[in-house]
Design an enzyme around this catalytic site. Structure first.
Site, PDB file in Angstrom:
ATOM      1  N   TYR A 297      -8.142  -5.362  -1.881  1.00  0.00           N
ATOM      2  CA  TYR A 297      -8.529  -4.255  -2.774  1.00  0.00           C
ATOM      3  C   TYR A 297      -9.669  -4.611  -3.731  1.00  0.00           C
ATOM      4  O   TYR A 297     -10.104  -3.762  -4.511  1.00  0.00           O
ATOM      5  CB  TYR A 297      -7.300  -3.742  -3.536  1.00  0.00           C
TER       6      TYR A 297
ATOM      7  N   SER B 107      -4.029  -6.507  -6.307  1.00  0.00           N
ATOM      8  CA  SER B 107      -5.340  -5.856  -6.104  1.00  0.00           C
ATOM      9  C   SER B 107      -6.538  -6.788  -5.940  1.00  0.00           C
ATOM     10  O   SER B 107      -7.646  -6.306  -5.680  1.00  0.00           O
ATOM     11  CB  SER B 107      -5.683  -4.862  -7.237  1.00  0.00           C
TER      12      SER B 107
ATOM     13  N   ASN C 137       0.877  -1.176   0.000  1.00  0.00           N
ATOM     14  CA  ASN C 137       0.000   0.000   0.000  1.00  0.00           C
ATOM     15  C   ASN C 137       0.912   1.222   0.000  1.00  0.00           C
ATOM     16  O   ASN C 137       2.123   1.104   0.186  1.00  0.00           O
ATOM     17  CB  ASN C 137      -0.979  -0.020   1.178  1.00  0.00           C
TER      18      ASN C 137
ATOM     19  N   GLY D  76      -2.309  -9.619   4.038  1.00  0.00           N
ATOM     20  CA  GLY D  76      -2.176 -10.369   2.786  1.00  0.00           C
ATOM     21  C   GLY D  76      -0.736 -10.639   2.394  1.00  0.00           C
ATOM     22  O   GLY D  76       0.124 -10.927   3.233  1.00  0.00           O
TER      23      GLY D  76
ATOM     24  N   ASP E 285       1.530  -8.648   1.348  1.00  0.00           N
ATOM     25  CA  ASP E 285       2.433  -7.625   1.895  1.00  0.00           C
ATOM     26  C   ASP E 285       2.958  -8.065   3.267  1.00  0.00           C
ATOM     27  O   ASP E 285       4.176  -8.076   3.524  1.00  0.00           O
ATOM     28  CB  ASP E 285       1.631  -6.316   2.005  1.00  0.00           C
TER      29      ASP E 285
HETATM   30  P1  ADP Z   1      -4.321  -6.270  -2.488  1.00  0.00           P
HETATM   31  O1  ADP Z   1      -4.401  -5.339  -1.325  1.00  0.00           O
HETATM   32  O2  ADP Z   1      -3.467  -5.734  -3.617  1.00  0.00           O
HETATM   33  O3  ADP Z   1      -5.653  -6.764  -2.932  1.00  0.00           O
HETATM   34  P2  ADP Z   1      -3.754  -8.779  -1.041  1.00  0.00           P
HETATM   35  O4  ADP Z   1      -2.492  -9.147  -0.377  1.00  0.00           O
HETATM   36  O5  ADP Z   1      -4.959  -8.570  -0.182  1.00  0.00           O
HETATM   37  O6  ADP Z   1      -3.422  -7.487  -1.945  1.00  0.00           O
HETATM   38  O7  ADP Z   1      -4.124  -9.880  -2.119  1.00  0.00           O
HETATM   39  C1  ADP Z   1      -3.484 -10.016  -3.364  1.00  0.00           C
HETATM   40  C2  ADP Z   1      -3.417 -11.478  -3.725  1.00  0.00           C
HETATM   41  O8  ADP Z   1      -2.289 -12.076  -3.071  1.00  0.00           O
HETATM   42  C3  ADP Z   1      -4.624 -12.304  -3.299  1.00  0.00           C
HETATM   43  O9  ADP Z   1      -4.969 -13.167  -4.372  1.00  0.00           O
HETATM   44  C4  ADP Z   1      -4.088 -13.115  -2.117  1.00  0.00           C
HETATM   45  O10 ADP Z   1      -4.757 -14.368  -2.009  1.00  0.00           O
HETATM   46  C5  ADP Z   1      -2.669 -13.325  -2.562  1.00  0.00           C
HETATM   47  N1  ADP Z   1      -1.685 -13.744  -1.540  1.00  0.00           N
HETATM   48  C6  ADP Z   1      -1.739 -13.624  -0.185  1.00  0.00           C
HETATM   49  N2  ADP Z   1      -0.623 -14.142   0.373  1.00  0.00           N
HETATM   50  C7  ADP Z   1       0.152 -14.610  -0.649  1.00  0.00           C
HETATM   51  C8  ADP Z   1       1.424 -15.280  -0.736  1.00  0.00           C
HETATM   52  N3  ADP Z   1       2.128 -15.565   0.359  1.00  0.00           N
HETATM   53  N4  ADP Z   1       1.884 -15.615  -1.973  1.00  0.00           N
HETATM   54  C9  ADP Z   1       1.195 -15.317  -3.100  1.00  0.00           C
HETATM   55  N5  ADP Z   1       0.000 -14.689  -3.073  1.00  0.00           N
HETATM   56  C10 ADP Z   1      -0.513 -14.351  -1.874  1.00  0.00           C
END
Ligand code: ADP
Length: 185
Positions: free
Chosen positions: A134, A130, A30, A38, A40
C-alpha cells in the site's frame, strides 16, 4: 526498544508476526478479508484454512457481503497461530496524502486497540500497516502508528503493545520516531 507508558508497555522489535505469542496479532488485511500477499498471506498460511472460513463468515453475516471499510477492524480466532486472536484491519492505500490517509491509518491502530480492549485482550502485536504493497511512507506511518498507540495507552489501562517490524530498516525508522516523540514530551 521497550518503553513504559502509564503502566503499559510499548515494545519495538524485529520479527515475524505469525510467530508472536501475544494474545492477539493484527493483520494488515484488504477489504475483501479473503487474504492476499505480504503479512496477510503469511498470517493465513500460518493460521490454516479455518481463518479464511471465519473471514468469509464475517463478510456474509457481519458485513452483509460488503467489504470491510478502510480503518475499521474485526476479530477472529487465531486457529493454528500461537496468538489466540487475529484482528483484521484495512490500511489506506497511499495516494500522496490526498485521501485522508493519515487519519485512516490512525483509525486502524485505534480501532484495533479498542476492539482488543473490549475483548479483554491484554497483549497485541501490530505489523507496520500500509507500508508494504500500500506504499505508505514508513517514516510518516511510524509517527502515525506510535502517536496513536501512545495516545491510547496514556488514557487506557491495557497491557503490552508490540510493533513487529519485518526489517532492520523499518525497525530503525520506528525507533528514531519513538525516541523523537519521547524527547519532545
Ligand atoms: P499493506 O498492504 O498494508 O501495505 P503488506 O503486507 O504489503 O501490507 O506490508 C505491511 C508490512 O508488513 C511491510 O512492512 C511488510 O514488510 C511487513 N510484513 C510482511 N510479512 C510480515 C510478517 N510475517 N511479519 C511481520 N511483518 C511482515
Amino acid at each position: 526498544m521497550k518503553v513504559e507508558i502509564k503502566g503499559n508497555t510499548l515494545k519495538l522489535m524485529i520479527g515475524d508476526i505469525t510467530k508472536q505469542e501475544t494474545e492477539a496479532i493484527v493483520n494488515a488485511a484488504n477489504g475483501t478479508l479473503l487474504g492476499g500477499g505480504g503479512v496477510d498471506g503469511a498470517i493465513h498460511r500460518a493460521a490454516g484454512k479455518e481463518l479464511l472460513e471465519a473471514c468469509k463468515e464475517i463478510r456474509k453475516n457481519v458485513l452483509q457481503g460488503k467489504e470491510l471499510p478502510t480503518g475499521e477492524a474485526v476479530i477472529t480466532k487465531g486457529y493454528r497461530l500461537p496468538a489466540k486472536y487475529v484482528i483484521h484491519t484495512v490500511g489506506p492505500v497511499w495516494k500522496g496524502n490526498t485521501n485522508n490517509e493519515e487519519k485512516l491509518l490512525s483509525n486502524c491502530y485505534n480501532n484495533s486497540l479498542q476492539l482488543a480492549k473490549e475483548k479483554g485482550i491484554q497483549s497485541i502485536s501490530f505489523p507496520s500497516i500500509s507500508t508494504g504493497v500500500y506504499r505508505f511512507p514508513v517514516d510518516l506511518a511510524s509517527k502515525v502508528a506510535l502517536t496513536t498507540i501512545t495516545d491510547f495507552l496514556k488514557i487506557q489501562p491495557f497491557g503490552e503493545v508490540v510493533m513487529t517490524l519485518f526489517s532492520q530498516n523499518d525497525y530503525d525508522v520506528y525507533e528514531a520516531s519513538l525516541k523523537e516523540m519521547l524527547s519532545s514530551d
